[in-house]
Design a protein around this motif. Structure first.
Motif, mmCIF file in Angstrom:
data_model
loop_
_atom_site.group_PDB
_atom_site.id
_atom_site.type_symbol
_atom_site.label_atom_id
_atom_site.label_comp_id
_atom_site.label_asym_id
_atom_site.label_seq_id
_atom_site.Cartn_x
_atom_site.Cartn_y
_atom_site.Cartn_z
ATOM 1 N N ILE A 1 0.890 -1.063 0.052
ATOM 2 C CA ILE A 1 0.148 -0.018 0.037
ATOM 3 C C ILE A 1 0.724 1.123 -0.071
ATOM 4 C CG2 ILE A 1 -1.791 1.238 1.208
ATOM 5 C CD1 ILE A 1 -2.573 -1.580 -0.050
ATOM 6 N N SER A 2 0.632 2.250 -0.776
ATOM 7 C CA SER A 2 1.560 3.243 -1.119
ATOM 8 C C SER A 2 1.332 4.480 -0.370
ATOM 9 C CB SER A 2 1.699 3.654 -2.494
ATOM 10 O OG SER A 2 0.479 4.036 -3.209
ATOM 11 N N THR A 3 0.000 4.478 0.304
ATOM 12 C CA THR A 3 -0.392 5.456 1.092
ATOM 13 C C THR A 3 -0.477 5.168 2.614
ATOM 14 O OG1 THR A 3 -2.124 7.079 1.246
ATOM 15 C CG2 THR A 3 -2.916 4.704 0.922
ATOM 16 N N TRP B 1 13.716 18.071 -11.907
ATOM 17 C CA TRP B 1 13.465 17.249 -10.958
ATOM 18 C C TRP B 1 14.628 17.189 -9.992
ATOM 19 C CZ3 TRP B 1 9.638 13.619 -9.984
ATOM 20 C CH2 TRP B 1 9.673 12.716 -8.910
ATOM 21 N N VAL B 2 14.400 17.402 -8.555
ATOM 22 C CA VAL B 2 15.462 17.410 -7.890
ATOM 23 C C VAL B 2 15.480 16.047 -6.848
ATOM 24 C CG1 VAL B 2 15.328 19.807 -7.475
ATOM 25 C CG2 VAL B 2 13.968 18.256 -5.719
ATOM 26 N N ASN B 3 16.414 15.757 -6.067
ATOM 27 C CA ASN B 3 16.764 14.624 -5.522
ATOM 28 C C ASN B 3 16.204 14.906 -3.942
ATOM 29 O OD1 ASN B 3 17.175 12.340 -3.959
ATOM 30 N ND2 ASN B 3 19.179 11.970 -5.231
ATOM 31 N N GLY C 1 -7.213 13.622 -2.857
ATOM 32 C CA GLY C 1 -6.989 12.434 -2.600
ATOM 33 C C GLY C 1 -6.835 12.176 -1.158
ATOM 34 N N ASP C 2 -5.596 11.366 -0.706
ATOM 35 C CA ASP C 2 -5.248 10.949 0.687
ATOM 36 C C ASP C 2 -4.526 12.038 1.189
ATOM 37 O OD1 ASP C 2 -2.911 11.053 -0.964
ATOM 38 O OD2 ASP C 2 -2.275 9.210 -0.372
ATOM 39 N N GLN C 3 -4.435 13.194 0.694
ATOM 40 C CA GLN C 3 -3.645 13.953 1.502
ATOM 41 C C GLN C 3 -4.103 14.746 2.440
ATOM 42 O OE1 GLN C 3 -2.513 16.258 -2.067
ATOM 43 N NE2 GLN C 3 -1.376 14.341 -3.214
ATOM 44 N N ARG C 4 -5.418 14.827 2.663
ATOM 45 C CA ARG C 4 -5.912 15.686 4.063
ATOM 46 C C ARG C 4 -5.846 14.655 4.956
ATOM 47 N NH1 ARG C 4 -9.908 20.435 3.539
ATOM 48 N NH2 ARG C 4 -10.443 20.104 5.354
ATOM 49 N N SER D 1 4.383 21.089 2.137
ATOM 50 C CA SER D 1 4.351 19.754 1.066
ATOM 51 C C SER D 1 2.853 19.776 0.946
ATOM 52 C CB SER D 1 5.007 18.597 1.965
ATOM 53 O OG SER D 1 4.376 17.622 1.418
ATOM 54 N N HIS D 2 2.633 18.969 -0.093
ATOM 55 C CA HIS D 2 0.999 18.616 -0.295
ATOM 56 C C HIS D 2 0.560 17.440 0.519
ATOM 57 C CE1 HIS D 2 3.110 15.623 -2.721
ATOM 58 N NE2 HIS D 2 2.280 15.271 -3.478
ATOM 59 N N CYS D 3 1.718 16.592 1.111
ATOM 60 C CA CYS D 3 1.555 15.500 1.709
ATOM 61 C C CYS D 3 1.075 14.231 1.030
ATOM 62 C CB CYS D 3 0.434 15.612 3.149
ATOM 63 S SG CYS D 3 0.770 16.946 4.382
ATOM 64 N N GLY D 4 1.849 14.253 0.090
ATOM 65 C CA GLY D 4 1.837 12.941 -0.675
ATOM 66 C C GLY D 4 2.409 11.804 0.300
ATOM 67 N N TRP D 5 2.262 10.658 0.424
ATOM 68 C CA TRP D 5 2.752 9.917 1.475
ATOM 69 C C TRP D 5 4.321 9.654 1.420
ATOM 70 C CZ3 TRP D 5 1.480 9.284 6.078
ATOM 71 C CH2 TRP D 5 1.574 8.408 6.653
ATOM 72 N N ASN D 6 4.948 9.524 0.353
ATOM 73 C CA ASN D 6 6.313 9.420 0.097
ATOM 74 C C ASN D 6 7.054 10.542 0.945
ATOM 75 O OD1 ASN D 6 6.417 6.843 -1.303
ATOM 76 N ND2 ASN D 6 5.227 7.980 -2.970
ATOM 77 N N SER D 7 6.491 11.684 0.324
ATOM 78 C CA SER D 7 6.975 13.015 0.826
ATOM 79 C C SER D 7 7.091 13.024 2.251
ATOM 80 C CB SER D 7 6.564 14.272 0.425
ATOM 81 O OG SER D 7 6.694 14.198 -0.982
ATOM 82 N N VAL D 8 5.733 12.513 2.997
ATOM 83 C CA VAL D 8 5.600 12.597 4.579
ATOM 84 C C VAL D 8 6.598 11.528 5.121
ATOM 85 C CG1 VAL D 8 3.989 11.799 6.193
ATOM 86 C CG2 VAL D 8 3.306 13.277 4.357
ATOM 87 N N MET D 9 6.638 10.479 4.297
ATOM 88 C CA MET D 9 7.656 9.355 5.063
ATOM 89 C C MET D 9 8.989 10.003 5.157
ATOM 90 S SD MET D 9 6.629 6.737 6.630
ATOM 91 C CE MET D 9 5.261 7.697 7.582
ATOM 92 N N GLU D 10 9.500 10.443 4.014
ATOM 93 C CA GLU D 10 10.543 11.199 3.802
ATOM 94 C C GLU D 10 11.171 12.104 4.749
ATOM 95 O OE1 GLU D 10 10.894 12.151 -0.382
ATOM 96 O OE2 GLU D 10 10.289 10.056 -0.757
ATOM 97 N N ALA D 11 10.105 13.181 5.243
ATOM 98 C CA ALA D 11 10.200 14.068 6.229
ATOM 99 C C ALA D 11 10.251 13.453 7.805
ATOM 100 C CB ALA D 11 8.896 15.153 6.117
ATOM 101 N N GLY E 1 5.410 17.492 -4.971
ATOM 102 C CA GLY E 1 5.063 16.210 -5.268
ATOM 103 C C GLY E 1 5.510 15.961 -6.676
ATOM 104 N N SER E 2 5.259 14.758 -7.250
ATOM 105 C CA SER E 2 5.823 14.548 -8.870
ATOM 106 C C SER E 2 4.652 15.248 -9.784
ATOM 107 C CB SER E 2 5.914 13.201 -8.992
ATOM 108 O OG SER E 2 4.707 12.631 -8.849
ATOM 109 N N ARG E 3 3.385 15.424 -9.354
ATOM 110 C CA ARG E 3 2.443 15.784 -10.506
ATOM 111 C C ARG E 3 1.540 16.693 -10.446
ATOM 112 N NH1 ARG E 3 -1.804 11.016 -8.803
ATOM 113 N NH2 ARG E 3 -3.113 12.615 -9.813
#
Ligand SMILES: O=c1ccn([C@@H]2O[C@H](COP(=O)(O)OP(=O)(O)O[C@H]3O[C@H](CO)[C@@H](O)[C@H](O)[C@H]3O)[C@@H](O)[C@H]2O)c(=O)[nH]1
Length: 471
Positions: free
Chosen positions: A149-151, A348-350, A389-392, A365-375, A285-287
């Motif tokens: 699950i990616s979220t 694109w940045v790393n 989507g899932d961001q709220r 951040s928009h709170c895409g789940w990957n960004s949240v986990m990286e923070a 995020g990416s999109r």
């Protein structure tokens, strides 16, 4: 035959479309089959094949896949060509959702594709979007399949309960402030993305989620990119079986470990000259595309805040279409006024490398789940501004865990024009609050602990590895 001779497991890893779904799979692939020089917790040689969904939608995905394969030469790849996108819906819909739909409709062909790999996989890790097409055929072939699950665990909870939520939301005794959902508490309807409350017949994304969630009981387990400390109630409720008795075992194994060397301009040399924790990193995020008037207002807000910044701007949903000139967008005065203390990039940045830099003190951040986990992994305080989507729901998690702040009155990005004064104040709050710095640092420490010996995620990952090695 000597029973002490272990068979060599062959793992197939199957992402779906979009960077948000690809990223956790690249990380998982690297965690399951680290480069030969690093520790392999299985103690036997694993073969791993990354399934590459063709065509990809964005250049970002293409670049990440190519870089990943060149830095992980021991990992094999196999291309899976999906059915054409539905042209009737592609004009009205989010291009990513249209692509998800094509992946979803093609999923029944994937089990056959996997069975032709040589050797045949002994275990598969796949995206939720593929569950309906592959879980049963793989079970028939005796190949265990884990669903990743990616979220967040919280949004996953909402996905698996959304069908019953749609039924109760029409009831007269349903609470308008939000129904109590096990593991989530009362959740205001505003935090639930509207598509999840639509009938599956009327909404492509709801149909995809609903259909796939109904097949989860056929999988060997569900992997979450989260950890016990970060989402304690959702994780324990999912694991207890109280939410849904048919759910398979749940494995929270986050934050997923970085794959290291992915492509991206790092802008590190500029960051190197900034004082510790002085720069706010801004990226959605990416999109994500913000309307141009909101981008300009955000620019004024950053300028007004007086805080140094590194801002990644994306003006279109799919990166291939992004041709906007920044000078035209923000005006020359903005660049003149902020040239001493800011950097704007369009490429694109790393992000992971940037978040790990000592100069970064906060992340808008928009709170895409990957960004949240990286923070979370790095204890970087976050200012949440969800888009869709899932961001709220993710922003709720961020706030509750003490990783960040969320100004609910801003709504979804695009719901109203958030003025520069409001933005400046909130950025200042995030960058200066000692309380937030402390609680975010605690999240970072707990994220590290989750992967130490006896840490919650390390133990869960160990169980998966044991399952693979015993197979
Ligand atoms: O210039 C960039 C932009 C993004 N990233 C990375 O790209 C990923 C972006 O993922 P995420 O933060 O999850 O955002 P989205 O791309 O928007 O992700 C989609 O997928 C996620 C996982 O399902 C959902 O949580 C989001 O709502 C959905 O929009 C992250 O790893 C970032 O580090 C970069 O490295 N450089």
């Amino acid at each position: 035959m000597d029973s002490s001779v272990a068979i060599q497991p062959h793992i197939a890893v199957c992402p779906s479309a979009g960077i948000g779904h690809l990223t956790p799979f690249l990380r998982l692939a690297s965690m399951l089959s680290p480069p030969p020089s690093t520790d392999n917790s299985c103690n036997i040689t694993l073969t791993l094949t990354l399934i590459i969904i063709r065509p990809t939608l964005s250049s970002a995905e293409e670049n990440q896949i190519n870089t990943f394969l060149s830095t992980h030469p021991h990992i094999n790849s196999s291309h899976f060509h999906i059915l054409p996108v539905d042209n009737n819906s592609s004009k009205k819909q989010d291009p990513f959702v249209v692509h998800y739909d094509a992946v979803f409709r093609s999923s029944y062909l994937l089990a056959n594709h996997l069975s032709t790999l040589s050797p045949q996989p002994s275990v598969v890790f796949s995206d939720l979007m593929l569950a309906s097409g592959i879980t049963k055929p793989l079970a028939d072939l005796g190949i265990p399949n884990y669903t990743l699950i990616s979220t967040s665990a919280s949004f996953f909870t909402l996905m698996v309960t959304s069908a019953s939520l749609r039924t109760t939301s029409g009831d007269s005794d349903s609470d308008s402030d939000g129904d109590e959902i096990p593991g989530l508490g009362p959740i205001p309807m505003d935090d639930i993305p509207p598509f999840l409350m639509s009938e599956p017949d009327n909404n492509m994304l709801t149909r995809i989620i609903d259909t796939n969630c109904r097949h989860l009981h056929e999988t060997k387990g569900v992997l979450l990119n989260s950890f016990d400390f970060f989402e304690p109630e959702s994780v324990s409720t999912l694991q207890s079986g109280k939410l849904l008795a048919t759910l398979p075992p749940i494995f929270p194994i986050g934050p997923f470990i970085s794959v290291g060397s992915l492509k991206g301009s790092n802008n590190i040399s500029w960051l190197d000259n900034q004082p510790p924790k002085s720069v706010v990193f801004i990226s959605f995020g990416s999109r994500t595309a913000m309307a141009k008037d909101q981008i300009r207002e955000l620019g004024k807000g950053i300028e007004r805040s007086g805080i140094s910044f590194l801002w990644v701007i994306k003006t279109t949903v799919v990166d291939k279409e992004d041709k906007e000139e920044l000078n035209d967008l923000l005006g020359e005065a903005f660049f003149m006024n902020t040239k001493e203390r800011g950097l704007i990039v369009k490429e694109w940045v790393n992000q992971e490398v940037i978040l790990a830099h000592s100069a970064i003190g906060g992340f808008l951040s928009h709170c895409g789940w990957n960004s949240v986990m990286e923070a979370a992994q790095r204890g970087v305080p976050l200012l949440a501004w969800p888009l869709h989507g899932d961001q709220r729901v993710n922003a709720r998690v961020v706030e509750k865990a003490g990783l960040g702040v969320w100004e609910r009155s801003w709504g979804w990005i695009g719901e109203r024009l958030v003025k520069s004064e409001e933005i400046a104040l909130k950025i200042q709050e995030m960058m200066t609050s000692e309380k937030l710095k402390k609680s975010a640092a605690r999240v970072g420490e707990e994220a590290t602990k989750a992967w130490e010996i006896d840490g919650s995620s390390k133990k869960m990952f160990g169980k998966i590895i044991d399952n693979i090695c015993q197979k």
